[in-house]
Design an enzyme around this catalytic site. Structure first.
Site, PDB file in Angstrom:
ATOM      1  N   VAL A  70     -46.380  14.839  52.960  1.00  0.00           N
ATOM      2  CA  VAL A  70     -45.647  14.760  51.693  1.00  0.00           C
ATOM      3  C   VAL A  70     -46.082  15.860  50.723  1.00  0.00           C
ATOM      4  O   VAL A  70     -45.258  16.434  50.016  1.00  0.00           O
ATOM      5  CB  VAL A  70     -45.845  13.374  51.038  1.00  0.00           C
ATOM      6  N   GLU A  71     -47.380  16.173  50.713  1.00  0.00           N
ATOM      7  CA  GLU A  71     -47.906  17.147  49.763  1.00  0.00           C
ATOM      8  C   GLU A  71     -47.484  18.586  50.091  1.00  0.00           C
ATOM      9  O   GLU A  71     -47.073  19.339  49.206  1.00  0.00           O
ATOM     10  CB  GLU A  71     -49.440  17.079  49.720  1.00  0.00           C
ATOM     11  N   SER A  72     -47.603  18.970  51.363  1.00  0.00           N
ATOM     12  CA  SER A  72     -47.391  20.387  51.708  1.00  0.00           C
ATOM     13  C   SER A  72     -46.575  20.614  52.971  1.00  0.00           C
ATOM     14  O   SER A  72     -46.304  21.768  53.327  1.00  0.00           O
ATOM     15  CB  SER A  72     -48.747  21.064  51.894  1.00  0.00           C
ATOM     16  N   TYR A 115     -43.371   9.231  45.228  1.00  0.00           N
ATOM     17  CA  TYR A 115     -44.459   9.718  46.084  1.00  0.00           C
ATOM     18  C   TYR A 115     -45.106   8.598  46.898  1.00  0.00           C
ATOM     19  O   TYR A 115     -45.251   8.717  48.124  1.00  0.00           O
ATOM     20  CB  TYR A 115     -45.517  10.397  45.208  1.00  0.00           C
ATOM     21  N   VAL A 169     -50.271  11.960  53.843  1.00  0.00           N
ATOM     22  CA  VAL A 169     -50.455  12.625  52.546  1.00  0.00           C
ATOM     23  C   VAL A 169     -50.163  14.123  52.680  1.00  0.00           C
ATOM     24  O   VAL A 169     -49.456  14.705  51.847  1.00  0.00           O
ATOM     25  CB  VAL A 169     -51.896  12.412  52.011  1.00  0.00           C
TER      26      VAL A 169
END
Length: 228
Positions: free
Chosen positions: A125-127, A218, A122
């Site tokens: 992918v997020e940051s 996502y 997570v």
């Protein structure tokens, strides 16, 4: 006893010939097979009955195993999936930052019962492991917490590595629990929001096409890192 078995064989043979001649009766074959099985069981002694019963039980168990394989092929995994043999690598450039992220992930994983690899997937992918990341929508930190979530989760500093990962993991855990342990549904809610899912009639992973393109991309992207 022999006469009974021969009698059954004759009936079964007639059944096969009938099936070959009339395809429209195929849907009835299953019921007929059950009738024949019950008939032969009445003709067998107790010892043979036990053998046939054990065979039937073995067939049922095999069918259950096949169903489990089919479900795993659909990609429906549990929180503590044992399929993840490899781990997502923390790619933070700063050595201290990398170490702090690893430590925070380990603590959050133990605290909330979420696979370390899923938390890292997570974050990736997020940051991309940037603690100071801020999106155009205002999401902040490693797990991209939105302003409303920052407030609801009681986060004081969303750029603090430990605090962000703890809150983000707790938030993800709430969604996974909400959908009975379904990770993909939990990820869908984490990215697209549970309210939107309800409004768009999303009831299973197969309904992901109803969500925005961002969410459609996502979920499989996180799962790809998670399963890598």
């Amino acid at each position: 006893m022999v006469n009974g078995i021969n009698f059954f064989s004759n009936i079964a043979g007639s059944s096969i010939n009938t099936q070959n001649k009339c395809r429209c009766c195929c849907e009835k074959n299953s019921s007929f097979d059950e009738l024949m099985l019950n008939l032969v069981l009445t003709l067998l002694d107790e010892e043979n009955y036990s053998l046939v019963s054990n065979l039937s039980e073995a067939v049922r168990k095999k069918q259950q195993e096949n169903n489990i394989v089919k479900e795993s092929n659909l990609g429906l995994e549990t929180i503590n999936s044992s399929q993840n043999l490899k781990k997502v690598s923390v790619t933070a450039s700063n050595k201290n930052t990398k170490s702090e992220i690893e430590s925070a992930v380990k603590i959050a994983s133990s605290k909330y019962g979420i696979d370390e690899n899923l938390i890292k997937a997570v974050i990736k992918v997020e940051s991309d492991f940037n603690p100071n990341c801020v999106s155009s929508a205002g999401a902040k930190g490693l797990m991209q917490l939105m302003p409303c979530n920052i407030k609801d989760l009681g986060v004081k500093n969303p750029f603090d590595i430990k605090e962000n990962i703890d809150a983000g993991t707790r938030h993800l855990k709430e969604y996974i629990d909400k959908y009975n342990g379904n990770i993909e549904m939990g990820l869908m809610a984490y990215n697209g929001g549970p309210t939107r899912m309800v409004k768009r009639g999303v009831k299973s992973v197969n309904d992901i096409y109803k969500m925005p393109k961002e969410t459609q991309n996502y979920v499989p992207k996180v799962m790809k890192y998670y399963r890598a």
